[in-house]
Design a protein around this motif. Structure first.
Motif, PDB file in Angstrom:
ATOM      1  N   TYR A 217       0.785  -1.138   0.142  1.00 17.85           N
ATOM      2  CA  TYR A 217      -0.035  -0.210   0.136  1.00 17.85           C
ATOM      3  C   TYR A 217       0.836   1.323   0.023  1.00 17.85           C
ATOM      4  O   TYR A 217       0.737   2.114  -0.730  1.00 17.85           O
ATOM      5  CB  TYR A 217      -0.894   0.080   1.230  1.00 17.85           C
ATOM      6  CG  TYR A 217      -1.643   1.214   1.428  1.00 17.85           C
ATOM      7  CD1 TYR A 217      -2.781   1.560   0.881  1.00 17.85           C
ATOM      8  CD2 TYR A 217      -1.028   2.165   2.321  1.00 17.85           C
ATOM      9  CE1 TYR A 217      -3.745   2.837   1.003  1.00 17.85           C
ATOM     10  CE2 TYR A 217      -1.868   3.423   2.592  1.00 17.85           C
ATOM     11  CZ  TYR A 217      -2.902   3.802   1.980  1.00 17.85           C
ATOM     12  OH  TYR A 217      -3.717   4.874   2.024  1.00 17.85           O
ATOM     13  N   LEU A 218       2.039   1.240   0.839  1.00 14.74           N
ATOM     14  CA  LEU A 218       2.808   2.413   1.094  1.00 14.74           C
ATOM     15  C   LEU A 218       3.580   2.798  -0.293  1.00 14.74           C
ATOM     16  O   LEU A 218       3.810   3.883  -0.782  1.00 14.74           O
ATOM     17  CB  LEU A 218       3.705   2.225   2.109  1.00 14.74           C
ATOM     18  CG  LEU A 218       3.023   2.348   3.494  1.00 14.74           C
ATOM     19  CD1 LEU A 218       4.095   1.977   4.586  1.00 14.74           C
ATOM     20  CD2 LEU A 218       2.436   3.729   3.778  1.00 14.74           C
ATOM     21  N   GLN A 219       4.071   1.546  -1.276  1.00 15.65           N
ATOM     22  CA  GLN A 219       4.572   1.797  -2.364  1.00 15.65           C
ATOM     23  C   GLN A 219       3.580   1.973  -3.531  1.00 15.65           C
ATOM     24  O   GLN A 219       3.783   1.987  -4.838  1.00 15.65           O
ATOM     25  CB  GLN A 219       5.226   0.420  -2.526  1.00 15.65           C
ATOM     26  CG  GLN A 219       6.343   0.413  -1.399  1.00 15.65           C
ATOM     27  CD  GLN A 219       7.388  -0.843  -1.974  1.00 15.65           C
ATOM     28  OE1 GLN A 219       7.895  -1.104  -2.912  1.00 15.65           O
ATOM     29  NE2 GLN A 219       7.674  -1.652  -0.798  1.00 15.65           N
TER      30      GLN A 219
ATOM     31  N   PHE B 143      -6.384   0.522  -0.521  1.00 11.60           N
ATOM     32  CA  PHE B 143      -7.277   0.170   0.276  1.00 11.60           C
ATOM     33  C   PHE B 143      -7.740   1.350   0.866  1.00 11.60           C
ATOM     34  O   PHE B 143      -7.216   2.561   0.620  1.00 11.60           O
ATOM     35  CB  PHE B 143      -6.566  -0.313   1.763  1.00 11.60           C
ATOM     36  CG  PHE B 143      -6.086  -1.507   1.637  1.00 11.60           C
ATOM     37  CD1 PHE B 143      -6.759  -2.613   1.597  1.00 11.60           C
ATOM     38  CD2 PHE B 143      -4.649  -1.724   1.674  1.00 11.60           C
ATOM     39  CE1 PHE B 143      -6.293  -3.916   1.514  1.00 11.60           C
ATOM     40  CE2 PHE B 143      -4.083  -3.144   1.709  1.00 11.60           C
ATOM     41  CZ  PHE B 143      -4.832  -4.161   1.496  1.00 11.60           C
ATOM     42  N   ASN B 144      -9.137   1.430   1.154  1.00 13.73           N
ATOM     43  CA  ASN B 144      -9.830   2.802   1.573  1.00 13.73           C
ATOM     44  C   ASN B 144      -9.149   3.098   3.033  1.00 13.73           C
ATOM     45  O   ASN B 144      -8.511   2.402   3.370  1.00 13.73           O
ATOM     46  CB  ASN B 144     -11.279   2.739   1.644  1.00 13.73           C
ATOM     47  CG  ASN B 144     -11.836   1.780   2.559  1.00 13.73           C
ATOM     48  OD1 ASN B 144     -11.209   2.020   3.738  1.00 13.73           O
ATOM     49  ND2 ASN B 144     -13.118   1.042   2.407  1.00 13.73           N
ATOM     50  N   ASP B 145      -9.366   4.544   3.406  1.00 10.11           N
ATOM     51  CA  ASP B 145      -8.708   4.972   4.702  1.00 10.11           C
ATOM     52  C   ASP B 145      -8.829   4.233   5.797  1.00 10.11           C
ATOM     53  O   ASP B 145      -7.956   3.925   6.721  1.00 10.11           O
ATOM     54  CB  ASP B 145      -8.807   6.541   4.763  1.00 10.11           C
ATOM     55  CG  ASP B 145      -8.446   7.346   3.517  1.00 10.11           C
ATOM     56  OD1 ASP B 145      -7.498   6.946   2.852  1.00 10.11           O
ATOM     57  OD2 ASP B 145      -8.900   8.410   3.556  1.00 10.11           O
ATOM     58  N   HIS B 146     -10.115   3.768   6.068  1.00  8.71           N
ATOM     59  CA  HIS B 146     -10.330   3.015   7.074  1.00  8.71           C
ATOM     60  C   HIS B 146      -9.803   1.773   7.313  1.00  8.71           C
ATOM     61  O   HIS B 146      -9.309   1.254   8.096  1.00  8.71           O
ATOM     62  CB  HIS B 146     -12.086   2.934   7.622  1.00  8.71           C
ATOM     63  CG  HIS B 146     -12.690   4.041   7.737  1.00  8.71           C
ATOM     64  ND1 HIS B 146     -13.306   5.180   7.006  1.00  8.71           N
ATOM     65  CD2 HIS B 146     -12.959   4.653   8.926  1.00  8.71           C
ATOM     66  CE1 HIS B 146     -13.926   5.946   7.611  1.00  8.71           C
ATOM     67  NE2 HIS B 146     -13.623   5.781   8.675  1.00  8.71           N
ATOM     68  N   THR B 147      -9.667   1.203   6.159  1.00  9.70           N
ATOM     69  CA  THR B 147      -9.092  -0.241   6.120  1.00  9.70           C
ATOM     70  C   THR B 147      -7.911  -0.180   6.462  1.00  9.70           C
ATOM     71  O   THR B 147      -7.255  -0.926   7.197  1.00  9.70           O
ATOM     72  CB  THR B 147      -9.415  -0.860   4.764  1.00  9.70           C
ATOM     73  OG1 THR B 147     -11.040  -0.766   4.457  1.00  9.70           O
ATOM     74  CG2 THR B 147      -9.188  -2.437   4.785  1.00  9.70           C
ATOM     75  N   ILE B 148      -6.947   0.633   5.660  1.00  6.61           N
ATOM     76  CA  ILE B 148      -5.412   0.690   6.092  1.00  6.61           C
ATOM     77  C   ILE B 148      -5.274   1.142   7.449  1.00  6.61           C
ATOM     78  O   ILE B 148      -4.442   0.554   8.284  1.00  6.61           O
ATOM     79  CB  ILE B 148      -4.785   1.590   4.827  1.00  6.61           C
ATOM     80  CG1 ILE B 148      -3.333   1.322   5.100  1.00  6.61           C
ATOM     81  CG2 ILE B 148      -5.073   3.122   5.334  1.00  6.61           C
ATOM     82  CD1 ILE B 148      -2.855   0.019   4.816  1.00  6.61           C
ATOM     83  N   HIS B 149      -6.140   1.862   8.105  1.00 13.34           N
ATOM     84  CA  HIS B 149      -5.846   2.329   9.264  1.00 13.34           C
ATOM     85  C   HIS B 149      -6.099   0.956  10.213  1.00 13.34           C
ATOM     86  O   HIS B 149      -5.324   0.803  11.204  1.00 13.34           O
ATOM     87  CB  HIS B 149      -6.922   3.202  10.050  1.00 13.34           C
ATOM     88  CG  HIS B 149      -6.816   3.803  11.387  1.00 13.34           C
ATOM     89  ND1 HIS B 149      -5.919   4.709  11.726  1.00 13.34           N
ATOM     90  CD2 HIS B 149      -7.205   3.043  12.364  1.00 13.34           C
ATOM     91  CE1 HIS B 149      -5.899   4.665  13.220  1.00 13.34           C
ATOM     92  NE2 HIS B 149      -6.777   3.811  13.718  1.00 13.34           N
ATOM     93  N   LEU B 150      -6.916   0.008  10.027  1.00 10.83           N
ATOM     94  CA  LEU B 150      -7.350  -1.145  10.861  1.00 10.83           C
ATOM     95  C   LEU B 150      -6.004  -2.102  10.494  1.00 10.83           C
ATOM     96  O   LEU B 150      -5.653  -2.741  11.400  1.00 10.83           O
ATOM     97  CB  LEU B 150      -8.583  -1.734  10.396  1.00 10.83           C
ATOM     98  CG  LEU B 150      -9.626  -0.942  10.737  1.00 10.83           C
ATOM     99  CD1 LEU B 150     -11.133  -1.628  10.284  1.00 10.83           C
ATOM    100  CD2 LEU B 150      -9.889  -1.167  12.315  1.00 10.83           C
TER     101      LEU B 150
END
Ligand code: FDM
Ligand code: MG
Length: 219
Positions: A57-59, A64-71
């Protein structure tokens, strides 16, 4: 006598502000000069399966949507806490680059709700010391840009705003200003390291029981 547990020490702050350099210096000092058991780790821990999703994701290889990557960032901490607790109880001091505070500040910078962001990290191991690396507001030094997601000046400035709001008055939270008094240059590495060592010494001396508290839970 039972082993005294180690301390959980967190380095927080923006990218390229010196966290990694200083945490390595601290690690070398504690292990080589003080004979203290310690280990360094970092979040995100990109070596796990969840960590490899975060890395992609970082690359910008996957979305992912913002909530999903937060989780996922939070899950990446939860998947490590059993081994972290075990190490602490074996007497290891853990020196950790980033923790739940980055989780909250980076996601708030994308517009997510603070309480929602904090909620999934409630109950994690509570740090004994948080070293928050920052620069004085007016300083123009140090806004890092790179190739990964989040590594733009505009986004880092937003994150900085939320980190600043997070600055806590708890006794575990210590501010490390990395900029010289004249507000133009970085302080030298040795002087920052010496300041850190004083806080760490107090922190290690302050650990009186093997109990580890839980993050963001009122006792
Ligand atoms: N980051 C890090 C988050 O957005 N949430 C988190 O919970 C954590 C731990 O991931 F931009 C962001 C911060 C940074 C990126 O971190 C990668 P490193 O320290 O540069 O590897
Ligand atoms: Mg980075």
């Amino acid at each position: 006598m039972a082993t005294k547990r180690g301390a959980l020490i967190i380095f927080e702050g923006l990218d390229r502000i010196g966290k990694t350099t200083q945490s390595k210096l601290l690690f070398e000092y504690l292990s080589n000069e003080c004979g203290i058991l310690c280990e360094r780790l970092a979040f995100p821990d990109r070596s796990t399966q969840i960590g490899s999703l975060i890395d992609a994701y970082l690359q910008r290889k996957i979305e992912f949507n913002d909530h999903t990557i937060h989780l996922l960032f939070s899950a990446n901490r939860w998947e490590c806490i059993d081994s972290m607790r075990t190490k602490l109880l074996q007497g290891y001091t853990l020196i950790v680059d980033r923790y739940a505070y980055s989780g909250v500040a980076f996601s708030q910078a994308k517009g997510l709700d603070k309480l929602w962001c904090q909620s999934c990290d409630i109950g994690l191991l509570k740090p004994d010391l948080v070293l928050y690396f920052h620069r004085e507001k007016q300083s123009n030094c140090l806004l890092y840009t790179g190739d990964e997601r989040y590594e733009t000046k505009q986004f880092q400035e937003k994150v900085e705003f939320y980190f600043e709001q997070f600055r806590s008055s708890s006794h575990q939270w210590k501010d490390i200003n990395v900029i010289n008094k004249d507000n133009t240059n970085m302080r030298d590495k040795e002087s920052i390291q010496n300041e850190i060592r004083l806080y760490v010494k107090d922190c290690l001396e302050g650990i009186k029981t093997n109990h580890i508290e839980e993050l963001w839970k009122e006792n």
